[in-house]
Design a protein around this motif. Structure first.
Motif, PDB file in Angstrom:
ATOM      1  N   THR A 120       0.567  -1.725   0.116  1.00 50.88           N
ATOM      2  CA  THR A 120       0.033  -0.121  -0.366  1.00 50.88           C
ATOM      3  C   THR A 120       0.543   1.249   0.026  1.00 50.88           C
ATOM      4  O   THR A 120       0.532   2.546   0.156  1.00 50.88           O
ATOM      5  CB  THR A 120      -1.282  -0.147   1.464  1.00 50.88           C
ATOM      6  N   TYR A 121       2.161   1.184  -0.131  1.00 52.42           N
ATOM      7  CA  TYR A 121       2.758   2.359   0.112  1.00 52.42           C
ATOM      8  C   TYR A 121       2.639   2.820  -1.566  1.00 52.42           C
ATOM      9  O   TYR A 121       2.944   3.789  -1.594  1.00 52.42           O
ATOM     10  CB  TYR A 121       4.256   2.391   0.188  1.00 52.42           C
ATOM     11  N   LEU A 122       2.495   1.851  -2.351  1.00 54.13           N
ATOM     12  CA  LEU A 122       2.088   2.617  -3.837  1.00 54.13           C
ATOM     13  C   LEU A 122       0.785   3.606  -3.991  1.00 54.13           C
ATOM     14  O   LEU A 122       0.559   4.453  -4.221  1.00 54.13           O
ATOM     15  CB  LEU A 122       1.530   1.765  -4.740  1.00 54.13           C
ATOM     16  N   LEU A 139      -6.784   0.354  -6.236  1.00 54.83           N
ATOM     17  CA  LEU A 139      -7.410  -0.818  -4.178  1.00 54.83           C
ATOM     18  C   LEU A 139      -8.559  -1.286  -4.663  1.00 54.83           C
ATOM     19  O   LEU A 139      -8.669  -2.378  -4.388  1.00 54.83           O
ATOM     20  CB  LEU A 139      -7.380   0.242  -3.751  1.00 54.83           C
ATOM     21  N   THR A 140      -9.437  -0.241  -5.857  1.00 51.57           N
ATOM     22  CA  THR A 140     -10.849  -1.240  -5.969  1.00 51.57           C
ATOM     23  C   THR A 140     -10.424  -2.417  -7.183  1.00 51.57           C
ATOM     24  O   THR A 140     -11.008  -3.805  -6.623  1.00 51.57           O
ATOM     25  CB  THR A 140     -11.879  -0.479  -7.497  1.00 51.57           C
ATOM     26  N   GLY A 141      -9.665  -2.481  -8.068  1.00 53.50           N
ATOM     27  CA  GLY A 141      -9.074  -3.477  -8.968  1.00 53.50           C
ATOM     28  C   GLY A 141      -8.282  -4.546  -8.380  1.00 53.50           C
ATOM     29  O   GLY A 141      -8.636  -5.950  -8.599  1.00 53.50           O
ATOM     30  N   ALA A 142      -7.571  -3.737  -6.908  1.00 55.19           N
ATOM     31  CA  ALA A 142      -7.159  -5.117  -6.486  1.00 55.19           C
ATOM     32  C   ALA A 142      -7.777  -6.434  -5.478  1.00 55.19           C
ATOM     33  O   ALA A 142      -7.836  -7.303  -5.553  1.00 55.19           O
ATOM     34  CB  ALA A 142      -6.053  -4.564  -5.443  1.00 55.19           C
ATOM     35  N   LEU A 143      -8.896  -5.267  -5.200  1.00 56.80           N
ATOM     36  CA  LEU A 143      -9.755  -6.105  -4.194  1.00 56.80           C
ATOM     37  C   LEU A 143     -10.829  -6.719  -5.170  1.00 56.80           C
ATOM     38  O   LEU A 143     -11.035  -7.792  -4.935  1.00 56.80           O
ATOM     39  CB  LEU A 143     -10.785  -4.830  -3.577  1.00 56.80           C
ATOM     40  N   ASP A 144     -10.972  -6.327  -5.968  1.00 60.15           N
ATOM     41  CA  ASP A 144     -11.404  -7.242  -7.125  1.00 60.15           C
ATOM     42  C   ASP A 144     -10.909  -8.205  -7.280  1.00 60.15           C
ATOM     43  O   ASP A 144     -11.281  -9.589  -7.624  1.00 60.15           O
ATOM     44  CB  ASP A 144     -12.382  -6.631  -8.206  1.00 60.15           C
ATOM     45  N   ALA A 145      -9.604  -8.194  -7.821  1.00 60.99           N
ATOM     46  CA  ALA A 145      -8.974  -9.658  -8.384  1.00 60.99           C
ATOM     47  C   ALA A 145      -9.404 -10.799  -6.992  1.00 60.99           C
ATOM     48  O   ALA A 145      -8.737 -11.796  -7.040  1.00 60.99           O
ATOM     49  CB  ALA A 145      -7.599  -9.439  -8.019  1.00 60.99           C
ATOM     50  N   LEU A 171      -6.920  -3.555   2.132  1.00 58.48           N
ATOM     51  CA  LEU A 171      -6.881  -3.136   1.357  1.00 58.48           C
ATOM     52  C   LEU A 171      -8.235  -1.866   1.672  1.00 58.48           C
ATOM     53  O   LEU A 171      -8.801  -1.271   1.179  1.00 58.48           O
ATOM     54  CB  LEU A 171      -7.180  -4.061   0.103  1.00 58.48           C
ATOM     55  N   ALA A 172      -9.925  -3.263   2.028  1.00 52.89           N
ATOM     56  CA  ALA A 172     -10.714  -2.435   1.939  1.00 52.89           C
ATOM     57  C   ALA A 172     -10.917  -0.879   2.946  1.00 52.89           C
ATOM     58  O   ALA A 172     -11.656  -0.641   2.550  1.00 52.89           O
ATOM     59  CB  ALA A 172     -12.149  -3.979   2.571  1.00 52.89           C
ATOM     60  N   GLN A 173      -9.720  -1.172   4.334  1.00 51.90           N
ATOM     61  CA  GLN A 173     -10.094  -0.217   5.162  1.00 51.90           C
ATOM     62  C   GLN A 173      -9.084   0.754   5.248  1.00 51.90           C
ATOM     63  O   GLN A 173      -9.621   1.627   4.700  1.00 51.90           O
ATOM     64  CB  GLN A 173      -9.015  -0.539   6.769  1.00 51.90           C
ATOM     65  N   ARG A 174      -7.743   0.866   3.304  1.00 53.04           N
ATOM     66  CA  ARG A 174      -7.353   1.888   3.595  1.00 53.04           C
ATOM     67  C   ARG A 174      -8.205   2.257   2.061  1.00 53.04           C
ATOM     68  O   ARG A 174      -8.554   3.786   1.742  1.00 53.04           O
ATOM     69  CB  ARG A 174      -6.211   1.283   2.428  1.00 53.04           C
TER      70      ARG A 174
END
Length: 330
Positions: A120-122, A139-145, A171-174
């Motif tokens: 998440t440093y990205l 973030l949304t794309g990573a969660l979807d995947a 990821l959801a919290q960030r």
């Protein structure tokens, strides 16, 4: 003034903690870069770290161009472990108006969001450069995947499932935090973040692995503990670095299982001795240590995890992202 003194990891941590709050940050940068130039870094593996700390001090001082040069050099010095440095470089390129180069640097690293819990440093680098919408999209794309992977790969190992659950939580919290900063209304992933957070407040009650608060011995106290009670040598790691790494990993694992309100309490030899005497218990007994930890509150309690740029919980004075955060991967 020229010096032949080696630059140790502890000294780099100390400089990182001082940063721009030092009355002479330029001197700190010169100390770090000078040690690298003259081959005086005690552990060559810390060369990139020294250069990145120097770059961070320059960023805090507003000198983005020189920070970029040092970040680029850090990547060249240690190309085998450069994801964090490349992300920092990409963020600096964006902030300097070199949009195409910056996005190209960061886009290569984007897949890490689906596999590395620390990546998440990205998102931090994108957000700091004003690219919050892109950060939200990633973030949304990573969660979807990850969600799709958990649905389709039914035969993953238990460890893989736990890791996926931890990444979804983080990821959801960030993402939820970023959307709140942007003033956006709740969506399905925001609702998921809320449900996971609410559930995590009760999760540790069902765990058998121990309390939400772990007993931690600061460096001086750790050494004194084993001198005072040699019988404890077999109960603790051989070094203080291993002790704090063990604590960090245990907290990361508890968080991955849904634990919330995690933290450490800093013990002292004098405090344990007084507690054991008062309770009539054995200061080398594990149960005594657990009860002693439960008795510690107030200034002895340190919440976990701190913010990436906050002082590390272990008391080193360095930023969490440069100190104990990487130890959870050990």
């Amino acid at each position: 003034m020229p010096t032949s003194e080696l630059l140790t990891a502890d000294r780099i941590d100390e400089i990182d903690a001082l940063g721009s709050t030092s009355p002479d940050p330029a001197a700190l940068v010169a100390e770090l870069v000078g040690a690298v130039d003259e081959g005086r870094v005690a552990d060559p593996d810390d060369t990139g770290y020294a250069l990145l700390v120097a770059a961070d001090i320059l960023v805090q001082a507003g000198d983005l161009a020189d920070a970029l040069a040092l970040t680029t050099r850090a990547i060249a010095e240690q190309p085998e472990d450069d994801a964090y440095a490349r992300s920092m470089r990409g963020g600096l390129l964006l902030r300097l108006g070199r949009e195409d180069e910056g996005m190209a640097e960061l886009t290569v690293l984007r897949p890490l969001l689906e596999t590395d819990p620390d990546a998440t440093y990205l998102i931090d680098d994108l957000a700091e450069a004003g690219h919050t919408e892109t950060a939200l999209e990633w973030l949304t794309g990573a969660l979807d995947a990850i969600m799709e992977r958990t649905r389709t790969e039914q035969h993953e190992s238990e460890d893989a499932q736990d890791e996926a659950a931890a990444m979804i939580y983080g990821l959801a919290q960030r993402r939820h935090d970023l959307r709140e900063e942007m003033g956006l209304p709740h969506d399905d992933y925001d609702n998921l973040a809320d449900r996971l957070l609410a559930a995590s407040n009760h999760a540790l009650d069902a765990l058998d692995d121990g309390p939400a608060t772990l007993l931690f011995w600061p460096r001086a106290e750790f050494d004194a503990l084993l001198v005072r009670w040699p019988a404890l040598i077999d109960s603790y790691p051989a070094t203080w670095d291993e002790h704090r790494a063990q604590i960090e990993r245990a907290l990361a694992e508890a968080s991955g299982l849904g634990g919330a309100d995690l933290g450490v309490v800093a013990g002292s030899v004098a405090g344990l001795a007084a507690f054991a005497e008062r309770e009539g218990s054995d200061p080398t007994d594990e149960e005594t240590h657990d009860e002693y930890a439960d008795s510690l509150t107030g200034p002895d309690l340190r919440s976990w995890p701190p913010g990436r740029n906050d002082a590390c919980w272990c008391g080193s004075g360095a930023k969490y992202k440069k100190c104990c955060l990487p130890r959870s991967r050990g």
